[in-house]
Write a protein that holds these residues in place. Structure first.
Motif, PDB file in Angstrom:
ATOM      1  N   UNK A  41       0.803  -1.218   0.000  1.00 27.15           N
ATOM      2  CA  UNK A  41       0.000   0.000   0.000  1.00 27.15           C
ATOM      3  C   UNK A  41       0.836   1.267   0.000  1.00 27.15           C
ATOM      4  N   UNK A  42       2.011   1.210  -0.636  1.00 26.47           N
ATOM      5  CA  UNK A  42       2.916   2.361  -0.664  1.00 26.47           C
ATOM      6  C   UNK A  42       2.859   3.015  -2.044  1.00 26.47           C
ATOM      7  N   UNK A  43       2.560   4.294  -2.080  1.00 29.94           N
ATOM      8  CA  UNK A  43       2.528   5.072  -3.317  1.00 29.94           C
ATOM      9  C   UNK A  43       3.929   5.616  -3.575  1.00 29.94           C
ATOM     10  N   UNK A  44       4.528   5.245  -4.706  1.00 28.71           N
ATOM     11  CA  UNK A  44       5.908   5.660  -4.982  1.00 28.71           C
ATOM     12  C   UNK A  44       6.036   7.161  -5.201  1.00 28.71           C
ATOM     13  N   UNK A  45       4.924   7.846  -5.431  1.00 27.52           N
ATOM     14  CA  UNK A  45       4.977   9.300  -5.598  1.00 27.52           C
ATOM     15  C   UNK A  45       4.762  10.031  -4.275  1.00 27.52           C
ATOM     16  N   UNK A  46       4.617   9.256  -3.183  1.00 29.17           N
ATOM     17  CA  UNK A  46       4.398   9.861  -1.866  1.00 29.17           C
ATOM     18  C   UNK A  46       5.201   9.113  -0.806  1.00 29.17           C
ATOM     19  N   UNK A  47       6.464   8.824  -1.125  1.00 27.30           N
ATOM     20  CA  UNK A  47       7.298   8.056  -0.201  1.00 27.30           C
ATOM     21  C   UNK A  47       7.503   8.789   1.121  1.00 27.30           C
ATOM     22  N   UNK A  48       7.575  10.101   1.061  1.00 28.26           N
ATOM     23  CA  UNK A  48       7.782  10.879   2.277  1.00 28.26           C
ATOM     24  C   UNK A  48       6.608  10.821   3.232  1.00 28.26           C
ATOM     25  N   UNK A  49       5.433  10.425   2.718  1.00 32.84           N
ATOM     26  CA  UNK A  49       4.237  10.350   3.555  1.00 32.84           C
ATOM     27  C   UNK A  49       4.016   8.957   4.135  1.00 32.84           C
ATOM     28  N   UNK A  50       4.835   7.996   3.719  1.00 31.67           N
ATOM     29  CA  UNK A  50       4.677   6.623   4.203  1.00 31.67           C
ATOM     30  C   UNK A  50       5.176   6.521   5.643  1.00 31.67           C
ATOM     31  N   UNK A  51       4.295   6.131   6.546  1.00 29.27           N
ATOM     32  CA  UNK A  51       4.639   6.061   7.970  1.00 29.27           C
ATOM     33  C   UNK A  51       5.790   5.093   8.210  1.00 29.27           C
ATOM     34  N   UNK A  52       5.798   3.974   7.496  1.00 26.71           N
ATOM     35  CA  UNK A  52       6.831   2.953   7.702  1.00 26.71           C
ATOM     36  C   UNK A  52       8.206   3.403   7.227  1.00 26.71           C
ATOM     37  N   UNK A  53       8.251   4.469   6.425  1.00 26.10           N
ATOM     38  CA  UNK A  53       9.532   4.962   5.918  1.00 26.10           C
ATOM     39  C   UNK A  53      10.002   6.221   6.637  1.00 26.10           C
ATOM     40  N   UNK A  54       9.223   6.688   7.583  1.00 27.11           N
ATOM     41  CA  UNK A  54       9.571   7.911   8.298  1.00 27.11           C
ATOM     42  C   UNK A  54      10.927   7.767   8.990  1.00 27.11           C
TER      43      UNK A  54
END
Length: 249
Positions: A41-54
């Motif tokens: 469920x990760x949008x590659x155009x919104x990586x900065x908004x992904x909680x798991x990638x914070x």
């Protein structure tokens, strides 16, 4: 992988949907067994908004064969690339790299074979500059390293290059020449203007930054003709001979 490296794989689909794809379960298990993780469920155009990638940064961000899906056309796929690059820099390490795999002809780079008209390509270099990224290398996709990989999708149309006739006045004489039509709107682009994000401008800014760290540097601007007569060129560049100059028919 190197001993201290690990993979974080992301997927736009949710896990249940992704597992319906052939070979997905095996690939996911392989990544997890190697110490990596898979995020759904990760949008590659919104990586900065992904909680798991914070709070995380990556040395490499890889996107193999991006596509909006169906017959979306080059404009939508350009937009996808641009937004992906803008998203990447939010999770990219300072010296990190972004790797994108494209089909031949899609990228619009000089090494594409077959080479298509630039305006019919995805213009990957131009899209990357929107995120202040510069093309550093072009390598073939070694599909033999991906035994389960299958090529699917739509063929990429390549259109023969069209030519536009140009005319300029050089030292009082009319000079006629031809250029590819797709470049006609870009011949007089202001690559070095203050608001430019063209790779030439980015390289210039990098050099200036390094020079200013050691010396006092000032910029001077001056207009230059698009075409220079051979006689004038010889007066300032003695090593140039006539075989290196275009001549009038």
């Amino acid at each position: 992988l190197e001993a201290e490296s690990s993979i974080t794989a992301t997927c736009l689909q949710h896990q249940e949907e992704a597992l319906r794809q052939e070979g997905a379960a095996i690939n996911i298990q392989t990544i997890q067994d190697s110490g990596g993780c898979v995020l759904f469920g990760v949008d590659c155009t919104k990586l900065g908004e992904c909680v798991s990638l914070q709070g995380r940064v990556f040395d490499r961000v890889v996107f193999n064969f991006p596509h909006c899906g169906r017959k979306s056309g080059v404009k939508k796929n350009r937009e996808l690339l641009k937004n992906f690059f803008l998203s990447c820099i939010q999770v990219l390490a300072e010296d990190g790299e972004v790797h994108v795999s494209l089909c031949n002809g899609q990228g619009g780079t000089p090494v594409d074979k077959p080479k298509c008209e630039w305006h019919n390509s995805w213009q990957v270099v131009a899209m990357a500059t929107e995120a202040h990224l510069i093309l550093s290398a072009v390598c073939p996709f070694e599909n033999e390293n991906y035994p389960s990989y299958k090529c699917t999708g739509y063929s990429f149309p390549c259109i023969s290059v069209q030519i536009t006739h140009m005319e300029e006045v050089v030292e009082g004489e009319n000079v006629h020449y031809n250029i590819p039509t797709e470049l006609s709107d870009y011949v007089f682009r202001r690559f070095l203007s203050p608001d430019s994000v063209h790779p030439v401008k980015l390289v210039q800014d990098f050099f200036l930054k390094e020079l200013l760290a050691h010396w006092s540097v000032s910029m001077a601007t001056a207009s230059a003709p698009f075409l220079i007569a051979a006689k004038r060129l010889h007066s300032c560049c003695h090593c140039v001979d006539n075989s290196q100059c275009y001549s009038r028919a």
